[in-house]
Design a protein around this motif. Structure first.
Motif, PDB file in Angstrom:
ATOM      1  N   UNK A 184      -1.563  -6.257   2.211  1.00 41.37           N
ATOM      2  CA  UNK A 184      -1.857  -5.868   3.706  1.00 41.37           C
ATOM      3  C   UNK A 184      -2.831  -6.922   4.376  1.00 41.37           C
ATOM      4  N   UNK A 185      -4.011  -6.853   3.545  1.00 39.60           N
ATOM      5  CA  UNK A 185      -5.234  -7.922   3.622  1.00 39.60           C
ATOM      6  C   UNK A 185      -4.885  -9.043   4.153  1.00 39.60           C
ATOM      7  N   UNK A 186      -3.934  -9.183   3.752  1.00 40.36           N
ATOM      8  CA  UNK A 186      -3.463 -11.080   4.087  1.00 40.36           C
ATOM      9  C   UNK A 186      -3.673 -12.118   2.280  1.00 40.36           C
ATOM     10  N   UNK A 187      -3.871 -11.529   1.129  1.00 42.63           N
ATOM     11  CA  UNK A 187      -4.061 -11.919   0.096  1.00 42.63           C
ATOM     12  C   UNK A 187      -1.979 -12.660  -0.071  1.00 42.63           C
ATOM     13  N   UNK A 188      -1.742 -12.688  -1.081  1.00 35.14           N
ATOM     14  CA  UNK A 188      -0.812 -13.031  -2.499  1.00 35.14           C
ATOM     15  C   UNK A 188      -1.090 -12.427  -3.280  1.00 35.14           C
ATOM     16  N   UNK A 189      -0.382 -11.299  -3.715  1.00 33.20           N
ATOM     17  CA  UNK A 189      -0.643 -10.147  -4.889  1.00 33.20           C
ATOM     18  C   UNK A 189       0.566 -10.623  -5.744  1.00 33.20           C
ATOM     19  N   UNK A 190       0.169  -9.629  -6.769  1.00 35.93           N
ATOM     20  CA  UNK A 190       1.788  -9.456  -7.268  1.00 35.93           C
ATOM     21  C   UNK A 190       0.404  -8.321  -9.009  1.00 35.93           C
ATOM     22  N   UNK A 191       1.291  -7.441  -9.088  1.00 35.96           N
ATOM     23  CA  UNK A 191       1.183  -6.999 -10.925  1.00 35.96           C
ATOM     24  C   UNK A 191       2.013  -7.164 -11.560  1.00 35.96           C
ATOM     25  N   UNK A 192       1.301  -7.630 -12.750  1.00 39.42           N
ATOM     26  CA  UNK A 192       2.957  -8.126 -13.875  1.00 39.42           C
ATOM     27  C   UNK A 192       2.522  -6.470 -14.788  1.00 39.42           C
ATOM     28  N   UNK A 193       3.127  -6.205 -15.160  1.00 43.74           N
ATOM     29  CA  UNK A 193       3.038  -4.214 -16.606  1.00 43.74           C
ATOM     30  C   UNK A 193       3.199  -5.222 -17.915  1.00 43.74           C
ATOM     31  N   UNK A 194       2.800  -4.203 -18.530  1.00 44.68           N
ATOM     32  CA  UNK A 194       3.260  -4.888 -20.204  1.00 44.68           C
ATOM     33  C   UNK A 194       3.659  -3.830 -20.758  1.00 44.68           C
ATOM     34  N   UNK A 195       4.480  -3.613 -21.095  1.00 48.29           N
ATOM     35  CA  UNK A 195       4.484  -2.650 -21.930  1.00 48.29           C
ATOM     36  C   UNK A 195       4.097  -2.520 -23.640  1.00 48.29           C
ATOM     37  N   UNK A 196       4.200  -1.350 -24.049  1.00 46.95           N
ATOM     38  CA  UNK A 196       3.911  -1.240 -25.214  1.00 46.95           C
ATOM     39  C   UNK A 196       2.419  -1.957 -25.736  1.00 46.95           C
TER      40      UNK A 196
END
Length: 247
Positions: A162-174
């Motif tokens: 929302x502040x203008x960044x290009x973002x992503x979260x990658x979860x690592x199960x286990x």
């Protein structure tokens, strides 16, 4: 012969503690530092084909964040300022773990920083995000982390978008906070993301798609699972083209 100034750089920031004014323990006694050695080696291997990229560890003055002192942030800014004096306005990717990821996120407003890769980051709800505008931010977090919160990381990616960044979260199960379980996945993805963010290889397709989400997208839309992540994509963005407890 003097070392040539780099054309790009990757700064590695290890974890630490919520409080602690003593200097970090030396050598192998510095466990947070040891955790980042395999990541540093993986990133160095990934950029080896481009001799102009420097991979450098940030050395801390104190072992803790220490509240409003934000000590590791100032250590990172000192290294960035020195790098700018040496090499000019080169693109820099910050790679941090836990407290080091918090420092990297705070330091992202520095003119050299183009991207942040945060590993199991410490993201308190009130931390600022305006400094992330125009940056690429990828956070990696284990779904089983009991030290820092994957939900807080997800929230930060949405606030930063929302502040203008290009973002992503990658979860690592286990996996876990210390990146011991599924360690090769952490190391490989760190190297892949750094080289992608520097424009040396394609950014994974689904990460690139998350970067393109609208500012108001739900946090879940920019959350990917490692197990469904592609290894590459058609677009390779060049970085220079765009702008207490243990932690």
């Amino acid at each position: 012969m003097a070392e040539r100034p780099p054309s790009a750089a990757v700064l590695i920031l290890h974890g630490g503690y919520e409080t602690g004014l003593a200097a970090p323990a030396p050598g192998v006694l510095n466990l947070p530092g040891l955790r980042m050695l395999p990541v540093s080696r993986a990133v160095s291997r990934a950029v080896r084909g481009d001799s102009g990229v420097r991979v450098q560890r940030v050395r801390y003055t104190h072992r803790g964040w220490n509240g409003s002192r934000e000590d590791p942030l100032h250590d990172a800014l000192r290294v960035l300022d020195a790098l700018r004096r040496e090499a000019g306005d080169i693109p820099v990717v910050l790679v941090g773990h836990s407290m080091g990821a918090r420092a990297a996120l705070h330091a992202a407003g520095h003119p050299l920083v183009r991207s942040v890769v945060g590993l199991a980051p410490w993201c308190p709800p009130g931390d600022p995000v305006t400094q992330l505008a125009g940056r690429d931010v990828v956070l990696l977090h284990s779904t089983k982390d009991r030290v820092t919160s994957p939900l807080a990381s997800q929230s930060l990616t949405a606030r930063a978008r929302r502040a203008g960044a290009r973002t992503c979260l990658v979860t690592i199960p286990g996996s876990d906070h210390a990146m011991i379980r599924r360690a090769p996945a952490w190391h490989h993805l760190a190297g892949l993301l750094v080289t992608g963010l520097l424009g040396l290889v394609p950014v994974p397709t689904r990460v690139e798609a998350a970067f393109g989400l609208p500012r108001g997208a739900a946090a879940s839309e920019g959350t990917l699972s490692l197990d469904g992540l592609g290894a590459g994509g058609p677009v390779a963005r060049r970085c220079g083209a765009e702008r207490g407890g243990r932690r």
